[in-house]
Scaffold this active site. Structure first.
Site, PDB file in Angstrom:
ATOM      1  N   ASN A   1     -10.050  -7.995   2.652  1.00 45.52           N
ATOM      2  CA  ASN A   1     -10.169  -9.436   2.430  1.00 45.52           C
ATOM      3  C   ASN A   1     -11.032 -10.068   3.527  1.00 45.52           C
ATOM      4  O   ASN A   1     -12.147 -10.533   3.291  1.00 45.52           O
ATOM      5  CB  ASN A   1      -8.758 -10.062   2.394  1.00 45.52           C
TER       6      ASN A   1
ATOM      7  N   ASP B   1      -1.923 -10.428  -5.243  1.00 44.79           N
ATOM      8  CA  ASP B   1      -1.731  -9.845  -3.909  1.00 44.79           C
ATOM      9  C   ASP B   1      -0.526 -10.515  -3.234  1.00 44.79           C
ATOM     10  O   ASP B   1      -0.473 -11.746  -3.158  1.00 44.79           O
ATOM     11  CB  ASP B   1      -3.022 -10.105  -3.109  1.00 44.79           C
TER      12      ASP B   1
ATOM     13  N   HIS C   1      -3.047  -7.526   8.705  1.00 37.74           N
ATOM     14  CA  HIS C   1      -4.028  -8.381   8.017  1.00 37.74           C
ATOM     15  C   HIS C   1      -4.927  -9.064   9.052  1.00 37.74           C
ATOM     16  O   HIS C   1      -4.456  -9.430  10.131  1.00 37.74           O
ATOM     17  CB  HIS C   1      -3.315  -9.478   7.214  1.00 37.74           C
ATOM     18  N   GLY C   2      -6.159  -9.260   8.702  1.00 37.48           N
ATOM     19  CA  GLY C   2      -7.082  -9.951   9.612  1.00 37.48           C
ATOM     20  C   GLY C   2      -7.646  -8.979  10.647  1.00 37.48           C
ATOM     21  O   GLY C   2      -7.547  -7.765  10.503  1.00 37.48           O
TER      22      GLY C   2
ATOM     23  N   SER D   1      -4.560 -13.702  -3.758  1.00 34.71           N
ATOM     24  CA  SER D   1      -3.324 -14.108  -3.086  1.00 34.71           C
ATOM     25  C   SER D   1      -2.819 -15.377  -3.763  1.00 34.71           C
ATOM     26  O   SER D   1      -3.565 -16.049  -4.484  1.00 34.71           O
ATOM     27  CB  SER D   1      -3.594 -14.388  -1.605  1.00 34.71           C
TER      28      SER D   1
ATOM     29  N   HIS E   1      -3.061  -1.740   3.193  1.00 35.92           N
ATOM     30  CA  HIS E   1      -3.465  -3.149   3.360  1.00 35.92           C
ATOM     31  C   HIS E   1      -4.209  -3.287   4.691  1.00 35.92           C
ATOM     32  O   HIS E   1      -4.238  -2.360   5.493  1.00 35.92           O
ATOM     33  CB  HIS E   1      -2.223  -4.047   3.358  1.00 35.92           C
ATOM     34  N   GLY E   2      -4.772  -4.463   4.911  1.00 41.94           N
ATOM     35  CA  GLY E   2      -5.410  -4.724   6.200  1.00 41.94           C
ATOM     36  C   GLY E   2      -6.640  -3.866   6.431  1.00 41.94           C
ATOM     37  O   GLY E   2      -6.890  -3.403   7.545  1.00 41.94           O
ATOM     38  N   GLY E   3      -7.434  -3.648   5.377  1.00 38.45           N
ATOM     39  CA  GLY E   3      -8.591  -2.746   5.452  1.00 38.45           C
ATOM     40  C   GLY E   3      -9.699  -3.196   6.389  1.00 38.45           C
ATOM     41  O   GLY E   3     -10.544  -2.399   6.783  1.00 38.45           O
TER      42      GLY E   3
ATOM     43  N   GLU F   1       6.257  -3.230  -1.957  1.00 35.79           N
ATOM     44  CA  GLU F   1       6.030  -3.037  -0.520  1.00 35.79           C
ATOM     45  C   GLU F   1       7.322  -2.711   0.228  1.00 35.79           C
ATOM     46  O   GLU F   1       8.367  -3.299  -0.012  1.00 35.79           O
ATOM     47  CB  GLU F   1       5.398  -4.305   0.093  1.00 35.79           C
TER      48      GLU F   1
END
Ligand code: 13P
Length: 288
Positions: A232, A85, A178-179, A50, A208-210, A136
């Protein structure tokens, strides 16, 4: 092998119905743990950086130099992409100049016209150097290193417009965040994902946001065209837990337990475990 664009590994993943993990790095320990695990499992890998993490590591050139040197000195043979990212317009240009092999330009906070204009420009600059581009549409909810998204589900027609610009893979918001996910999270919007894949065809899609997405949802997303999953926070949580345990057990107080190489070792091993579990889930083991 030096760094590679992420295009080929993701086209292969899309055709082979598995996904490649993007694991975000923060420092030397993170980078080393991820690279060693990818090599051990013979999996392609994408190292995500990032803008905040790049700044923390003192800049894109430092990151690029470290990763290039580490791939070489560890004798890594699996394909490794170094990927910006959620890059801004300026950040994308700076990371490209520093030798990143893959760039995400996140123009999702612009209107669709401006997103298209800027994405087009970044694609031309990157492709001139053989560097892959992620764009995106819609937005990823939550916050990552100061990038905040409302979590709008992407419009499939807008996805098609961006995909047609010649990008290499597309991040589309489908209710991902995310998170950590809140308890009342409604899950991924598979109808939206299905509609997006129908519009974008063979284009690899990015989830994203795995962190914290239930395994069956990740697997289903992969069957609907997701070929890259970003992780992440989960590596951070694994690192935190192992480090906490080391200190709570008083190991830092025993002998030379204060040695940073000892203090950080359990956390580094925990990152390896996290990456291994994700690569197994995504199906990228043995695909290098
Ligand atoms: P998590 O922190 O939720 O794993 O998201 C990672 C990500 O999407 C990076 O862009």
């Amino acid at each position: 092998m030096g760094l590679v664009s992420a295009k080929e590994m993701l086209d292969k993943a899309k055709a082979g119905h598995y996904a490649v993990g993007q694991f975000n790095i923060n420092n030397l320990e993170w980078t080393k743990s991820i690279l060693l695990t990818a090599e051990e499992l013979k999996s392609p890998v994408i190292l995500g950086v990032s803008e905040g993490a790049a700044k923390y590591m003192t800049g894109y050139t430092t990151v690029s130099a470290m990763v290039n040197a580490m791939v070489d000195s560890l004798g890594i043979t699996v394909p490794v992409a170094l990927h910006l990212d959620h890059g801004s317009y300026e950040g994308a240009k700076a990371a490209l100049a520093a030798g990143f092999s893959s760039i995400m330009f996140d123009g999702s906070h612009y209107g669709i016209e401006e997103n298209i204009e800027k994405t087009k420009e970044i694609v031309a600059l990157c492709h001139e150097k053989g560097v892959s581009v992620e764009a995106e549409v819609g937005s990823i909810g939550g916050e990552e290193d100061g990038v905040i998204g409302k979590g709008e589900v992407a419009d499939p027609k807008e996805c098609k417009m961006i995909a047609d610009l010649g990008i290499d893979f597309l991040a589309a918001g489908i209710g991902n965040i995310h998170g950590k996910y809140p308890d009342n999270w409604e899950g991924l919007d598979f109808d939206a994902l299905d509609a997006i894949q129908q519009e974008t065809g063979t284009m690899p899609l990015v989830l994203h946001g795995g962190t914290g997405i239930p395994e069956d949802m990740v697997k289903k997303a992969i069957t609907l065209g997701v070929s890259k999953v970003n992780v992440n926070t989960e590596c951070q949580l694994y690192f935190q837990e192992a480090t906490r345990k080391y200190i709570e057990e008083g190991k830092d107080l025993q002998g030379k337990g204060y040695d940073p190489r000892k203090l950080l070792a359990p956390g580094a091993a925990a990152i390896q475990q996290c990456v291994k579990e994700k690569m197994e889930l995504f199906g990228s083991v043995g695909k290098a």
